[in-house]
Design a protein around this motif. Sequence first.
Motif, PDB file in Angstrom:
ATOM      1  N   UNK A 180      34.477  -8.500  73.065  1.00 59.50           N
ATOM      2  CA  UNK A 180      34.024  -9.600  72.212  1.00 59.50           C
ATOM      3  C   UNK A 180      34.648 -10.916  72.643  1.00 59.50           C
ATOM      4  N   UNK A 181      35.960 -10.911  72.867  1.00 57.84           N
ATOM      5  CA  UNK A 181      36.645 -12.151  73.224  1.00 57.84           C
ATOM      6  C   UNK A 181      36.239 -12.640  74.606  1.00 57.84           C
ATOM      7  N   UNK A 182      36.197 -11.737  75.597  1.00 49.81           N
ATOM      8  CA  UNK A 182      35.950 -12.179  76.960  1.00 49.81           C
ATOM      9  C   UNK A 182      34.590 -12.850  77.107  1.00 49.81           C
ATOM     10  N   UNK A 183      33.540 -12.210  76.648  1.00 47.88           N
ATOM     11  CA  UNK A 183      32.210 -12.755  76.898  1.00 47.88           C
ATOM     12  C   UNK A 183      31.920 -13.993  76.053  1.00 47.88           C
ATOM     13  N   UNK A 184      32.511 -14.062  74.867  1.00 49.85           N
ATOM     14  CA  UNK A 184      32.321 -15.274  74.064  1.00 49.85           C
ATOM     15  C   UNK A 184      33.055 -16.455  74.702  1.00 49.85           C
ATOM     16  N   UNK A 185      34.326 -16.239  75.102  1.00 49.33           N
ATOM     17  CA  UNK A 185      35.107 -17.322  75.697  1.00 49.33           C
ATOM     18  C   UNK A 185      34.535 -17.737  77.051  1.00 49.33           C
ATOM     19  N   UNK A 186      34.145 -16.761  77.870  1.00 46.94           N
ATOM     20  CA  UNK A 186      33.760 -17.054  79.246  1.00 46.94           C
ATOM     21  C   UNK A 186      32.340 -17.588  79.380  1.00 46.94           C
ATOM     22  N   UNK A 187      31.405 -17.117  78.537  1.00 47.88           N
ATOM     23  CA  UNK A 187      30.001 -17.396  78.823  1.00 47.88           C
ATOM     24  C   UNK A 187      29.194 -17.990  77.668  1.00 47.88           C
ATOM     25  N   UNK A 188      29.801 -18.140  76.488  1.00 47.69           N
ATOM     26  CA  UNK A 188      29.046 -18.735  75.384  1.00 47.69           C
ATOM     27  C   UNK A 188      28.695 -20.180  75.737  1.00 47.69           C
ATOM     28  N   UNK A 189      27.426 -20.521  75.612  1.00 43.88           N
ATOM     29  CA  UNK A 189      26.962 -21.847  75.966  1.00 43.88           C
ATOM     30  C   UNK A 189      26.535 -21.983  77.418  1.00 43.88           C
ATOM     31  N   UNK A 190      26.886 -20.980  78.250  1.00 39.21           N
ATOM     32  CA  UNK A 190      26.465 -20.968  79.653  1.00 39.21           C
ATOM     33  C   UNK A 190      25.303 -19.998  79.822  1.00 39.21           C
TER      34      UNK A 190
END
Length: 247
Positions: A180-190
């Motif tokens: 949950x943390x990795x994909x939200x931090x890394x790719x949210x908005x991208x």
Amino acid sequence: MPESHATPLPAVDAAHTGRVYRYYDFVMVAFVTVLLCSNLIGAAKAAQVTLPWIGPVTFGAGVLFFPISYIFGDVLTEVYGYGRDRRVVWAGFTALAFATFMSLVVLKMPVAPFMADYQKSLEDVFGNTWRIALGSLIAFCCGSFTNSYVLAKMKLWSGGRWLWTRTIGSTLAGELVDSSLFYVIAFYGIWPLEKVIQVAVAQYVLKTAWEVVMTPVTYKVVGFLKRAENEDWFDRHTNFTPFRLKV
């Protein structure tokens, strides 16, 4: 499912904190190696396979190997205790942070003219964005500590029985936090939001499935280490704060 040893070893307490173990360092090195490789090789790549009856499934390429670090985390906590696993987690965090910093510095250095074409390849492989690097570090720490804490507590609740319930249960909790943390931090908005959710869910399912498949191997490794080290740690008096190195 049978336990990994026929006769349970006696529980130990804080009096054993000064012990020297034969295999602890090897497990630590293996953990850090898997962590570095899985985060630096393929962390930003989204792979896709087509499954029967399901269709195309997109997932992070690192999912093939990163779950092994959680298996090592289970082994460390089960045999040596939360405190020693905490030291390994911080060793892994430091190694990952340094590798990220080193990649940034090396890629930013002026490139020799004859290496100009090769520079682009290096940036494609090692040039993770700051969001991917930050996501990896935060997700790893939070997920690993969640995994270790849940396993240690479940071991107390179960009295050391039913190893499979805590290895799988702790992974379910830890990987949920991690993915949950990795994909939200890394790719949210991208990435499109639906793709972020899709990849995160697929990664979570695949990682936890890995734990289930590897359960027999985990049993064998845990059983071997408990016998070889004459150790079966119960975290009855452990300070569970993640912000310390003392066992």
